[in-house]
Design a protein around this motif. Structure first.
Motif, short mmCIF file in Angstrom:
data_model
loop_
_atom_site.label_atom_id
_atom_site.label_comp_id
_atom_site.label_asym_id
_atom_site.label_seq_id
_atom_site.Cartn_x
_atom_site.Cartn_y
_atom_site.Cartn_z
N TRP A 35 -7.58 2.38 13.74
CA TRP A 35 -6.63 2.45 12.64
C TRP A 35 -5.41 3.29 13.03
N HIS B 108 -3.42 -3.50 11.97
CA HIS B 108 -4.03 -2.33 11.31
C HIS B 108 -5.25 -2.81 10.57
N SER C 8 0.53 7.54 -0.71
CA SER C 8 -0.22 6.31 -1.00
C SER C 8 -1.31 6.10 0.06
N GLU D 260 9.73 -0.97 4.72
CA GLU D 260 9.13 -0.85 3.40
C GLU D 260 8.52 0.52 3.27
N GLU E 138 -13.51 1.43 7.26
CA GLU E 138 -12.27 2.17 7.09
C GLU E 138 -12.45 3.64 7.49
N GLN F 116 -5.02 3.18 1.05
CA GLN F 116 -5.82 1.98 0.74
C GLN F 116 -7.02 2.42 -0.09
N ARG G 230 -10.81 0.92 -2.34
CA ARG G 230 -11.68 -0.17 -2.80
C ARG G 230 -12.90 0.46 -3.47
N ILE H 241 0.50 1.71 -1.95
CA ILE H 241 -0.93 1.49 -2.24
C ILE H 241 -1.36 0.12 -1.72
N VAL H 242 -2.54 0.08 -1.11
CA VAL H 242 -3.16 -1.20 -0.76
C VAL H 242 -4.46 -1.27 -1.55
N ALA H 243 -4.52 -2.19 -2.49
CA ALA H 243 -5.67 -2.25 -3.39
C ALA H 243 -6.69 -3.27 -2.92
N LYS H 244 -7.95 -2.81 -2.88
CA LYS H 244 -9.12 -3.68 -2.67
C LYS H 244 -9.07 -4.59 -1.45
N PRO H 245 -8.72 -4.06 -0.28
CA PRO H 245 -8.78 -4.93 0.89
C PRO H 245 -10.23 -5.28 1.21
#
Lengths: 258, 258, 258, 258
Positions: free
Chosen positions: B133, B147, A120, C232, A179, A122, A124, C236-240
């Motif tokens: 990061w 982060h 997985s 955890e 990022e 991040q 965008r 996925i981290v969507a659209k930060p």
């Protein structure tokens, strides 16, 4: 050196489902665009394409037996790839076939199977500029590309990218939002070489970018199995005779024994 | 666990030469600021400082014998560090002493000696924002920091950073100019642990940043030698008696010999 | 530091099927022997056992939620472990649970899933002497054991061991027949730590060996997740929102722009 | 591909000092024997030799400029190699020249400079049998050699070998006395590739062994710099213009800013 044989696998779903956008960006389809880039950048290479919709996803035993390096792009239909085909591809990689995994292919069954992690990250979709920096200037995968490779218009992929520690980290990217991402990574699995390269998306013309095409060509050449390598999956070796015997012991010079 | 003993080494040249700027940014000197940050963030720690101008640069046998982890910041006077002291520090690291190398310390004699590479990089002093990061969220060095860590006002360090492949890559930074840098790296050398962390500069108040102070504290605790480890440099072992003898051969079950 | 909670998983098949031999070598069963060794060598640890035959193989959500480190020994019944339980264990490892895989566990579903390779090797059951050598004398897993650890009476495991390159190679073993094996290896997967240690077999009293017990105890302590780590699975981290904005750009000192 | 140019460096001290023994084992000298093995196993290669006693140890700028890969064997006179020549060789490696370090060369100035560790080990001269096992069957360095390579008559080298963690571990050896050693290791330093291979000694005819000759030939081909690589040492890049500008920010799709 005999001809390098490459199979470019494409999901071919956006090409159908988002035909209007794809007609603008990849009128020949993403997989044919990638294949054309390989032919342009490599001498003595034979490139075919295969898609999800083909029988056996185009990855029959016949095709895989004639494939030195497989490239994989998927996004919207990872779950539709049959487990049986994934297992076949996995075995081929362990036996020596090279594998390039591209962009959203990080969530493909084959990549997750080879990595053992969630893969997985991040993301965008905001038309970022991506700068792809080389952290291994000596590496053949990084040959002939600028430092950095500049890609105007890209989906952002950011850390934490849940992969095993790469055997080799080749590229690190930054995006307009600040990022970073480990965008070029290699691993060995069994006798096969795996190269993951993130730049590329169905919504941006990244696979037309000459530097991206160069990296894919370098990656394919790097991932090719050694010519003489036997293409057998590593397996159990039961009860081999010892390689050290009393003869070896008697040959040792006396006086130094415990 | 016995008390962790840290020595914070500072070049202490900018503090003299650029006194006006340093009075604004680091009125207590960089090394005392770093030391204070460690005391604030660590329980049961004893921190001393030492500088280039001290006899033997403050790194006498007595001090080194009582040092579990050494931190090193240098910039303008790497060449003024005596080779003899560098060799002593090197031997201590191989014997188990931890070492944190900070920012422009990438060009210190001790870091270059441990790495074997040029340790060069790209740089630009333009008040960039640095985003640090975490690419190893499980690592103790990354514990308790956001982060990303956001640092407003930093000198840019960019790739290609000529280091050996880190044993562990903990942090990757980006800068306003789009550059990236492997900003948190670890290596083992002999029995010692080395952690390089790039954020920090004499012209910016980075060492007052609570997240940077947290990372340095985490790094010091991580780099500490194991309590029971013997502090001897790995050395030659001449002519040990064999650990496998004819008795071992005779014990093997008959019938399986070659 | 709160109490370390360990679950020792045993296949418990040889204990039933080869009861006469097991009564001689492991009268309390292999898993109880391993558990007892952990309790003897670790302070402040809570150890439970679980077996294949238990409901859900003893690895219910309740048990896994209360497990910091899981140890796994299997041999004759890898295929009988349910895929659903394997997936649960896999998710826990990615979320931070430590995992020790022992001896013939190299062919367990969970180890193969985490490694992505065949995990095959050479083997011979001929009562070899195994010498286990430390190649990381600073590593906590290697603390307090001799160099080499000598095990009289062991099944031979030999290279080529088809694993991904270990993040850390701790031990290398030799056998009477001249074979070698990378017998102590660690990898990180997600936020979890994995330690594979080969010495041990149902036909030899290896798990009674004090040095082997010490290594398992060290390994369990090493593999424990950090106390404050959130459990955890990376996802996925969507659209930060971007972390770099025009404000950052305006702060950059004018005059150095391209 | 243009011709591969190799320089085989030999200390040439035992050849003088122990002439009687050397006449029996290496009548042409060790360095000429190694060179002959390379010529036999490689097509399109130009091999020269150089010794300690030559002016500048035979490693003039002219010679180094015409060297793609340097091999290094030393034992009794490491201290007699001039620091200035060591620095020149070091710079060439960082600039892309390949380096093979052989057997007792583990204690050479150049190897220690590149590694940053003590490079010490265990040793015993007792006419052991060495079995050299391949742990990277896919690696070009391991091509065409048996598993294991069997060498009857060798000096024992045993762990703990104080080196940095190899980027790649290719071979692991065992000896009659039960010792093990990481006998084939690679590291990258700057743009250069370094391969250490331990089998070989002045008192045993190891460099006549066809499999050992094959490994050295494979190693030389592997270590060769990429044809198009520029041969400059990585260096400082001062004040490059930013690669991300306000134009990039303005191109980002509105609505997703923080």
């Amino acid at each position: 050196m005999s001809q390098l044989r490459v199979t470019v696998w494409g999901e071919n779903v956006h090409e159908q489902r988002d035909a209007e956008m794809m007609q603008r960006i990849y009128p020949d389809s993403m997989h044919e665009t990638i294949a054309a880039g390989l032919r342009k950048n490599l001498d003595d290479v034979e490139v075919r394409t295969a898609t999800l919709q083909d029988p056996e996803h185009g990855l029959t035993d016949e095709v895989l037996d004639a494939t030195d390096v497989l490239t994989w792009w998927g996004h919207a239909a990872h779950a539709d790839v049959s487990d049986e085909i994934v297992d076949k591809v996995h075995q081929r990689v362990l036996a020596g076939m090279g594998l390039l995994v591209l962009h959203s292919g990080h969530f493909s069954k084959i990549f997750i199977k080879l990595m053992g992690t969630s893969c997985s990250l991040q993301w965008r979709d905001s038309n970022d500029t991506e700068n792809v920096w080389t952290v291994r200037p000596d590496h053949p995968i990084a040959e002939g590309v600028p430092h950095p490779i500049r890609i105007e218009g890209q989906e952002m992929y950011g850390e934490y990218f849940d992969i095993p520690q790469p055997d080799e980290l080749i590229f690190v990217s930054s995006f307009t939002g600040g990022e970073v991402f480990r965008s070029g990574c290699t691993w060995r699995r069994g006798k096969g070489k795996v190269f993951y390269f993130s730049p590329g998306d169905q919504a941006y013309p990244v696979y037309h970018h000459p530097d991206v095409q160069r990296v894919l060509a370098n990656g394919v050449r790097w991932a090719a199995p050694s010519v003489s390598g036997n293409r057998e999956v590593p397996g159990i070796v039961a009860k081999p005779a010892p390689r050290l015997t009393t003869d070896d012991f008697e040959r040792v010079r006396p006086g130094v024994q415990g």
